[in-house]
Design a protein around this motif. Sequence first.
Motif, PDB file in Angstrom:
ATOM      1  N   ASN A  63       0.855  -1.188   0.000  1.00  0.00           N
ATOM      2  CA  ASN A  63       0.000   0.000   0.000  1.00  0.00           C
ATOM      3  C   ASN A  63       0.888   1.234   0.000  1.00  0.00           C
ATOM      4  O   ASN A  63       1.938   1.255   0.652  1.00  0.00           O
ATOM      5  N   VAL A  64       0.449   2.243  -0.747  1.00  0.00           N
ATOM      6  CA  VAL A  64       1.227   3.464  -0.857  1.00  0.00           C
ATOM      7  C   VAL A  64       0.285   4.662  -0.757  1.00  0.00           C
ATOM      8  O   VAL A  64      -0.770   4.674  -1.396  1.00  0.00           O
ATOM      9  N   LYS A 128      20.148  14.818   3.604  1.00  0.00           N
ATOM     10  CA  LYS A 128      20.411  16.185   4.077  1.00  0.00           C
ATOM     11  C   LYS A 128      20.148  17.232   3.000  1.00  0.00           C
ATOM     12  O   LYS A 128      20.296  18.420   3.248  1.00  0.00           O
ATOM     13  N   MET A 129      19.745  16.809   1.814  1.00  0.00           N
ATOM     14  CA  MET A 129      19.653  17.723   0.677  1.00  0.00           C
ATOM     15  C   MET A 129      18.267  18.330   0.495  1.00  0.00           C
ATOM     16  O   MET A 129      17.255  17.731   0.877  1.00  0.00           O
ATOM     17  N   THR A 130      18.225  19.502  -0.104  1.00  0.00           N
ATOM     18  CA  THR A 130      16.971  20.218  -0.351  1.00  0.00           C
ATOM     19  C   THR A 130      16.055  19.394  -1.250  1.00  0.00           C
ATOM     20  O   THR A 130      16.484  18.901  -2.300  1.00  0.00           O
ATOM     21  N   GLY A 131      14.803  19.247  -0.823  1.00  0.00           N
ATOM     22  CA  GLY A 131      13.818  18.538  -1.626  1.00  0.00           C
ATOM     23  C   GLY A 131      13.708  17.056  -1.342  1.00  0.00           C
ATOM     24  O   GLY A 131      12.847  16.369  -1.912  1.00  0.00           O
ATOM     25  N   PHE A 132      14.570  16.526  -0.445  1.00  0.00           N
ATOM     26  CA  PHE A 132      14.513  15.103  -0.106  1.00  0.00           C
ATOM     27  C   PHE A 132      13.174  14.770   0.562  1.00  0.00           C
ATOM     28  O   PHE A 132      12.773  15.424   1.510  1.00  0.00           O
ATOM     29  N   VAL A 133      12.490  13.759   0.031  1.00  0.00           N
ATOM     30  CA  VAL A 133      11.197  13.338   0.577  1.00  0.00           C
ATOM     31  C   VAL A 133      11.357  12.099   1.446  1.00  0.00           C
ATOM     32  O   VAL A 133      10.815  12.014   2.549  1.00  0.00           O
ATOM     33  N   GLY A 134      12.122  11.128   0.959  1.00  0.00           N
ATOM     34  CA  GLY A 134      12.314   9.916   1.744  1.00  0.00           C
ATOM     35  C   GLY A 134      12.986   8.831   0.933  1.00  0.00           C
ATOM     36  O   GLY A 134      13.039   8.894  -0.292  1.00  0.00           O
ATOM     37  N   ARG A 135      13.537   7.875   1.632  1.00  0.00           N
ATOM     38  CA  ARG A 135      14.008   6.662   0.965  1.00  0.00           C
ATOM     39  C   ARG A 135      12.773   5.933   0.453  1.00  0.00           C
ATOM     40  O   ARG A 135      11.779   5.815   1.160  1.00  0.00           O
ATOM     41  N   LEU A 139       8.437   4.629   2.117  1.00  0.00           N
ATOM     42  CA  LEU A 139       7.157   5.201   1.694  1.00  0.00           C
ATOM     43  C   LEU A 139       6.153   4.120   1.301  1.00  0.00           C
ATOM     44  O   LEU A 139       5.056   4.428   0.839  1.00  0.00           O
ATOM     45  N   VAL A 140       6.537   2.866   1.506  1.00  0.00           N
ATOM     46  CA  VAL A 140       5.688   1.729   1.141  1.00  0.00           C
ATOM     47  C   VAL A 140       5.258   0.987   2.396  1.00  0.00           C
ATOM     48  O   VAL A 140       6.089   0.648   3.243  1.00  0.00           O
ATOM     49  N   GLU A 141       3.966   0.737   2.512  1.00  0.00           N
ATOM     50  CA  GLU A 141       3.443  -0.078   3.619  1.00  0.00           C
ATOM     51  C   GLU A 141       3.284  -1.510   3.140  1.00  0.00           C
ATOM     52  O   GLU A 141       2.739  -1.750   2.060  1.00  0.00           O
ATOM     53  N   THR A 142       3.749  -2.449   3.948  1.00  0.00           N
ATOM     54  CA  THR A 142       3.599  -3.856   3.600  1.00  0.00           C
ATOM     55  C   THR A 142       3.729  -4.693   4.851  1.00  0.00           C
ATOM     56  O   THR A 142       4.180  -4.214   5.902  1.00  0.00           O
ATOM     57  N   ASP A 143       3.327  -5.945   4.771  1.00  0.00           N
ATOM     58  CA  ASP A 143       3.469  -6.867   5.889  1.00  0.00           C
ATOM     59  C   ASP A 143       4.959  -7.078   6.174  1.00  0.00           C
ATOM     60  O   ASP A 143       5.791  -7.042   5.259  1.00  0.00           O
ATOM     61  N   THR A 201      -2.363   6.419 -12.200  1.00  0.00           N
ATOM     62  CA  THR A 201      -3.294   5.405 -11.737  1.00  0.00           C
ATOM     63  C   THR A 201      -3.240   5.388 -10.224  1.00  0.00           C
ATOM     64  O   THR A 201      -2.378   6.005  -9.604  1.00  0.00           O
ATOM     65  N   GLN A 202      -4.149   4.644  -9.626  1.00  0.00           N
ATOM     66  CA  GLN A 202      -4.126   4.479  -8.169  1.00  0.00           C
ATOM     67  C   GLN A 202      -4.239   3.003  -7.863  1.00  0.00           C
ATOM     68  O   GLN A 202      -5.102   2.559  -7.118  1.00  0.00           O
ATOM     69  N   SER A 203      -3.334   2.227  -8.461  1.00  0.00           N
ATOM     70  CA  SER A 203      -3.434   0.766  -8.381  1.00  0.00           C
ATOM     71  C   SER A 203      -2.752   0.183  -7.165  1.00  0.00           C
ATOM     72  O   SER A 203      -2.933  -0.976  -6.872  1.00  0.00           O
ATOM     73  N   LEU A 204      -1.938   0.969  -6.465  1.00  0.00           N
ATOM     74  CA  LEU A 204      -1.194   0.412  -5.338  1.00  0.00           C
ATOM     75  C   LEU A 204      -2.001   0.432  -4.049  1.00  0.00           C
ATOM     76  O   LEU A 204      -2.717   1.371  -3.809  1.00  0.00           O
TER      77      LEU A 204
END
Length: 204
Positions: A63-64, A128-135, A139-143, A201-204
Amino acid sequence: EINETLNHYKLERDANLQRADVLQRMNDHFEGYAESIKFVMREYNDGHISGGKIHGPLSSLINVDKQYITAIETSLGPSLQNIVVDNEDVANSAIRALKRANAGRATFYPISAIRSAGETEEIKEAKKMTGFVGRADTLVETDDKYRSIIEWLLLRTVVFDTIENATVAAKKLRYRVKIVTLDGQLINPGGSLTGGSINKTQSL
């Protein structure tokens, strides 16, 4: 007024239930997947593939959040259709079934074999850089049982907000990191770029 409000919510509920039913039927029949993927899932559900459990295509196991969907879909690409399995035995059983039926090819991710990648110095620098959102893997939810596969695929991909910030970061990181933006532009290790418009799309 209360009755009108109630009727409105009932109509909304019925519409949502109908849509959920359609989506469930599509999911049950693996609509949108390659024929080889559908074949493997049918054969497994019919008891013709042994050796362990087939958990399903990767996209059905994660899930994302809406804001990250495009970035994650871009990062994973065709890997979204690859099949997660318990071990190499069930993967080999599925491959034999595909060969027997001349049903195409598929890629399998055995939970027992895949280990997550380690974080590089460049990834730590990127944070540490400008605009970094995440690894990307964060950003992925899973079991929990699929977490090592998600990390193996995404831990060395970082998400930035815009292509401008991503380009600056890529140069500073000496083009050693895969960078994807929220709108799906991609800077590959080595410096090649992939981009343009994306059918969202919103398939995830």
